[in-house]
Write a protein that holds these residues in place. Structure first.
Motif, mmCIF file in Angstrom:
data_model
loop_
_atom_site.group_PDB
_atom_site.id
_atom_site.type_symbol
_atom_site.label_atom_id
_atom_site.label_comp_id
_atom_site.label_asym_id
_atom_site.label_seq_id
_atom_site.Cartn_x
_atom_site.Cartn_y
_atom_site.Cartn_z
ATOM 1 N N LYS A 160 47.047 47.773 30.043
ATOM 2 C CA LYS A 160 48.082 47.103 30.093
ATOM 3 C C LYS A 160 48.660 48.111 31.332
ATOM 4 O O LYS A 160 48.445 49.818 31.520
ATOM 5 C CB LYS A 160 49.122 48.030 28.711
ATOM 6 C CG LYS A 160 50.384 47.946 28.572
ATOM 7 C CD LYS A 160 51.149 48.404 26.983
ATOM 8 C CE LYS A 160 52.446 48.693 27.233
ATOM 9 N NZ LYS A 160 53.303 49.002 25.673
ATOM 10 N N GLY A 161 49.731 47.278 31.807
ATOM 11 C CA GLY A 161 50.380 47.961 33.238
ATOM 12 C C GLY A 161 49.355 47.604 34.344
ATOM 13 O O GLY A 161 49.619 47.478 35.472
ATOM 14 N N ARG A 162 48.449 47.460 34.061
ATOM 15 C CA ARG A 162 47.152 47.338 35.113
ATOM 16 C C ARG A 162 47.032 45.611 35.873
ATOM 17 O O ARG A 162 47.483 44.638 34.666
ATOM 18 C CB ARG A 162 46.165 47.080 34.948
ATOM 19 C CG ARG A 162 45.493 48.595 34.672
ATOM 20 C CD ARG A 162 44.255 49.227 34.356
ATOM 21 N NE ARG A 162 44.446 51.172 33.678
ATOM 22 C CZ ARG A 162 43.861 52.127 34.241
ATOM 23 N NH1 ARG A 162 43.916 52.393 35.422
ATOM 24 N NH2 ARG A 162 43.845 52.658 33.392
ATOM 25 N N GLU A 163 47.154 45.228 37.042
ATOM 26 C CA GLU A 163 46.609 43.859 37.028
ATOM 27 C C GLU A 163 45.229 43.506 36.780
ATOM 28 O O GLU A 163 44.639 43.972 37.023
ATOM 29 C CB GLU A 163 46.577 44.119 38.784
ATOM 30 C CG GLU A 163 48.292 44.352 39.623
ATOM 31 C CD GLU A 163 47.609 43.993 41.126
ATOM 32 O OE1 GLU A 163 48.126 43.181 41.548
ATOM 33 O OE2 GLU A 163 47.780 45.137 41.685
ATOM 34 N N ALA A 213 51.171 39.338 34.181
ATOM 35 C CA ALA A 213 52.304 38.909 35.506
ATOM 36 C C ALA A 213 52.757 40.344 36.143
ATOM 37 O O ALA A 213 52.148 41.553 35.995
ATOM 38 C CB ALA A 213 53.790 39.086 34.726
ATOM 39 N N GLY A 214 53.419 40.007 37.883
ATOM 40 C CA GLY A 214 53.685 40.723 38.431
ATOM 41 C C GLY A 214 52.121 41.202 39.138
ATOM 42 O O GLY A 214 52.380 41.885 40.055
ATOM 43 N N SER A 215 50.829 40.765 38.966
ATOM 44 C CA SER A 215 49.663 40.961 39.836
ATOM 45 C C SER A 215 50.017 39.573 40.742
ATOM 46 O O SER A 215 50.718 38.822 40.932
ATOM 47 C CB SER A 215 48.951 40.664 39.029
ATOM 48 O OG SER A 215 47.509 40.869 39.730
ATOM 49 N N GLN A 216 49.370 40.382 42.414
ATOM 50 C CA GLN A 216 50.201 38.726 43.156
ATOM 51 C C GLN A 216 48.652 38.565 43.881
ATOM 52 O O GLN A 216 47.207 39.834 43.737
ATOM 53 C CB GLN A 216 50.075 39.988 44.713
ATOM 54 C CG GLN A 216 52.154 40.362 44.567
ATOM 55 C CD GLN A 216 52.535 40.897 45.376
ATOM 56 O OE1 GLN A 216 51.965 41.598 45.741
ATOM 57 N NE2 GLN A 216 54.226 42.175 44.872
ATOM 58 N N ALA A 217 48.420 37.335 44.374
ATOM 59 C CA ALA A 217 46.946 37.556 44.405
ATOM 60 C C ALA A 217 46.538 37.907 46.111
ATOM 61 O O ALA A 217 47.705 38.353 47.120
ATOM 62 C CB ALA A 217 47.425 35.754 45.242
ATOM 63 N N ARG A 218 45.759 38.571 46.163
ATOM 64 C CA ARG A 218 44.136 39.454 47.206
ATOM 65 C C ARG A 218 43.643 38.453 48.494
ATOM 66 O O ARG A 218 42.337 37.569 47.243
ATOM 67 C CB ARG A 218 43.974 40.908 47.348
ATOM 68 C CG ARG A 218 45.123 41.249 46.719
ATOM 69 C CD ARG A 218 45.238 42.575 46.020
ATOM 70 N NE ARG A 218 46.371 43.445 45.337
ATOM 71 C CZ ARG A 218 46.012 44.850 44.883
ATOM 72 N NH1 ARG A 218 44.516 45.606 44.715
ATOM 73 N NH2 ARG A 218 47.074 44.461 44.394
ATOM 74 N N SER A 268 36.230 37.474 35.440
ATOM 75 C CA SER A 268 37.457 37.690 34.839
ATOM 76 C C SER A 268 37.337 39.831 35.426
ATOM 77 O O SER A 268 36.381 39.812 35.032
ATOM 78 C CB SER A 268 37.532 38.389 33.760
ATOM 79 O OG SER A 268 37.666 36.481 33.126
ATOM 80 N N VAL A 269 38.198 40.248 36.073
ATOM 81 C CA VAL A 269 38.992 41.461 36.694
ATOM 82 C C VAL A 269 40.128 41.857 35.970
ATOM 83 O O VAL A 269 41.261 41.582 36.095
ATOM 84 C CB VAL A 269 38.230 41.767 37.824
ATOM 85 C CG1 VAL A 269 36.776 40.851 38.296
ATOM 86 C CG2 VAL A 269 39.855 40.775 38.408
ATOM 87 N N VAL A 270 40.071 43.560 36.216
ATOM 88 C CA VAL A 270 40.973 44.379 36.104
ATOM 89 C C VAL A 270 41.183 44.862 37.808
ATOM 90 O O VAL A 270 39.563 45.485 38.113
ATOM 91 C CB VAL A 270 41.190 45.381 34.805
ATOM 92 C CG1 VAL A 270 42.092 46.239 35.640
ATOM 93 C CG2 VAL A 270 41.060 45.046 33.438
ATOM 94 N N LEU A 271 41.693 45.180 37.892
ATOM 95 C CA LEU A 271 42.227 46.100 39.805
ATOM 96 C C LEU A 271 42.520 47.088 39.562
ATOM 97 O O LEU A 271 43.565 47.791 38.239
ATOM 98 C CB LEU A 271 43.241 45.514 40.355
ATOM 99 C CG LEU A 271 43.058 43.828 40.891
ATOM 100 C CD1 LEU A 271 43.662 43.900 41.808
ATOM 101 C CD2 LEU A 271 41.622 43.928 41.619
ATOM 102 N N LYS A 272 41.767 48.451 40.320
ATOM 103 C CA LYS A 272 41.912 49.712 39.749
ATOM 104 C C LYS A 272 43.732 49.897 40.650
ATOM 105 O O LYS A 272 43.914 49.499 41.632
ATOM 106 C CB LYS A 272 40.972 50.439 40.421
ATOM 107 C CG LYS A 272 39.834 50.399 39.756
ATOM 108 C CD LYS A 272 38.475 51.271 40.363
ATOM 109 C CE LYS A 272 37.407 51.334 39.782
ATOM 110 N NZ LYS A 272 36.398 52.317 39.869
#
Length: 168
Positions: free
Chosen positions: A55-58, A81-86, A104-108
């Motif tokens: 929750k709240g993570r990209e 939502a709120g995550s940006q492409a890199r 599928s990943v979650v960003l630290k």
């Protein structure tokens, strides 16, 4: 002093020293077991916290384009939502990651480091705990003489490692 009284005292002293040695063995092996399990959870939690508490993570996907030096990297496409492409995020190079595949990943938070998510990521994050359960089961069986508990711990450890192997 009669011989029977001396024999009774000797038995009492032997019984007391035996109880003290048993207590010492149980305390020492219980401490070793607890330390092994705590180390397993500690080693797993560094990765698992990002995978379990999303929750709240990209969140998104990464296409692995190159690997080297113990890490793989590739472009990141957001899903949450709120995550940006890199253009480039880094994921640990392991058996769970292969060049040319999408994960599928979650960003630290606050970094470009990615952790694999989903069922495979969860299982892979808890692999150190599975190893700790196997190691601790040997201590429990030999040091604490609790074979049923040891078999249960070993079974859970093997199940976790096997599930992670097939999920990856």
């Amino acid at each position: 002093m009669p011989a029977s009284a001396a024999a009774a005292r000797a038995r009492q002293a032997s019984s007391a020293s035996s109880a003290l040695l048993t207590f010492g063995r149980v305390a020492a092996m219980g401490t070793v077991t607890a330390l092994i399990l705590i180390a397993g959870v500690w080693a797993s939690w560094g990765t698992a916290q990002h995978v379990l508490l999303t929750k709240g993570r990209e969140q998104g996907t990464v296409l692995v384009t190159r690997c080297g030096g113990g890490v793989c990297s590739g472009p990141y496409s957001p899903v949450s939502a709120g995550s940006q492409a890199r253009e480039r995020v880094v994921i640990e190079d392991s058996v769970a990651v292969a060049k040319g595949r999408t994960y599928s990943v979650v960003l630290k938070p606050g970094s470009g480091d990615a952790v694999r998510s989903g069922p495979a990521g969860i299982l892979y994050a808890w692999v150190p705990l599975g190893g700790a359960l196997l190691l601790a089961s040997v201590v429990v069986a030999g040091g604490l003489r609790r074979t049923r508990v040891a078999w249960g711990m070993a079974g859970v450890g093997i199940a976790l490692l096997t599930a992670a192997f097939f999920a990856v």
